[in-house]
Design a protein around this motif. Structure first.
Motif, short mmCIF file in Angstrom:
data_model
loop_
_atom_site.label_atom_id
_atom_site.label_comp_id
_atom_site.label_asym_id
_atom_site.label_seq_id
_atom_site.Cartn_x
_atom_site.Cartn_y
_atom_site.Cartn_z
N MET A 273 -0.86 18.82 -15.12
CA MET A 273 0.49 18.33 -15.40
C MET A 273 1.56 19.00 -14.54
O MET A 273 2.71 19.11 -14.93
N VAL B 103 4.77 11.13 -17.71
CA VAL B 103 3.52 10.91 -16.98
C VAL B 103 2.92 9.59 -17.43
O VAL B 103 2.84 9.31 -18.63
N MET C 106 3.75 11.17 -12.17
CA MET C 106 4.82 11.82 -12.90
C MET C 106 6.15 11.23 -12.42
O MET C 106 6.51 11.38 -11.25
N THR D 126 0.22 13.71 -9.94
CA THR D 126 -0.07 14.84 -10.83
C THR D 126 -1.50 14.72 -11.30
O THR D 126 -2.18 13.73 -11.02
#
Length: 148
Positions: A73, A144, A107, A69
């Motif tokens: 996001m 994350v 992620m 990622t």
């Protein structure tokens, strides 16, 4: 009378202790059962070729999936995955299938086992429905982390 008062006080203390104990047991169980799907992890060294979630709660058997990622996001390509059992999963390590540089964002996401052709085989490709991400209330279950 004094004996009876002491006896009553002692009985009240015992009952209070029993009620507190029961409240903690039942309260704790209720909290655990009420906990929905989630991922706990932190920034970590991935130079050994793995990334680990310290805790994953899964409502069904499925997968912890590692996506690349960025600052947007948004989940990118899948670069690793590990199986999950329904319930609490501790220290779930996924083997990375590509090199990851220090500073990159990963992620860690919970995916379902549903929709695929084979049970126990991860069949998801980006955007597919097979073994896809779960979305309680329309939200992805993910965390994350930064590679160190």
């Amino acid at each position: 009378m004094t004996f009876k008062a002491k006896s009553t006080a002692k009985a009240t203390g015992v009952m209070t202790a029993m009620m507190l104990s029961a409240g903690l047991v039942f309260g704790g169980a209720g909290t655990a059962n009420a906990m929905g799907p989630m991922v706990e992890s932190m920034d970590q060294d991935v130079s050994s070729g793995t990334v680990t979630a310290s805790k994953v709660m899964a409502g069904e058997n499925g997968w912890l999936v590692i996506h690349r990622t960025g600052k947007d996001m948004k989940p990118g390509p899948v670069i690793g995955y590990a199986p999950l059992k329904k319930g609490e999963n501790m220290d779930v390590a996924a083997i990375l299938q590509e090199p990851v540089e220090s500073g990159e964002m990963l992620m860690l996401m919970v995916h379902s086992e549903a929709g695929g052709m084979k049970t126990g085989v991860f069949e998801y490709t980006l955007g597919a429905k097979e073994d896809g991400p779960i979305k309680p209330d329309g939200k992805l279950v993910m965390k994350v982390v930064h590679a160190e």
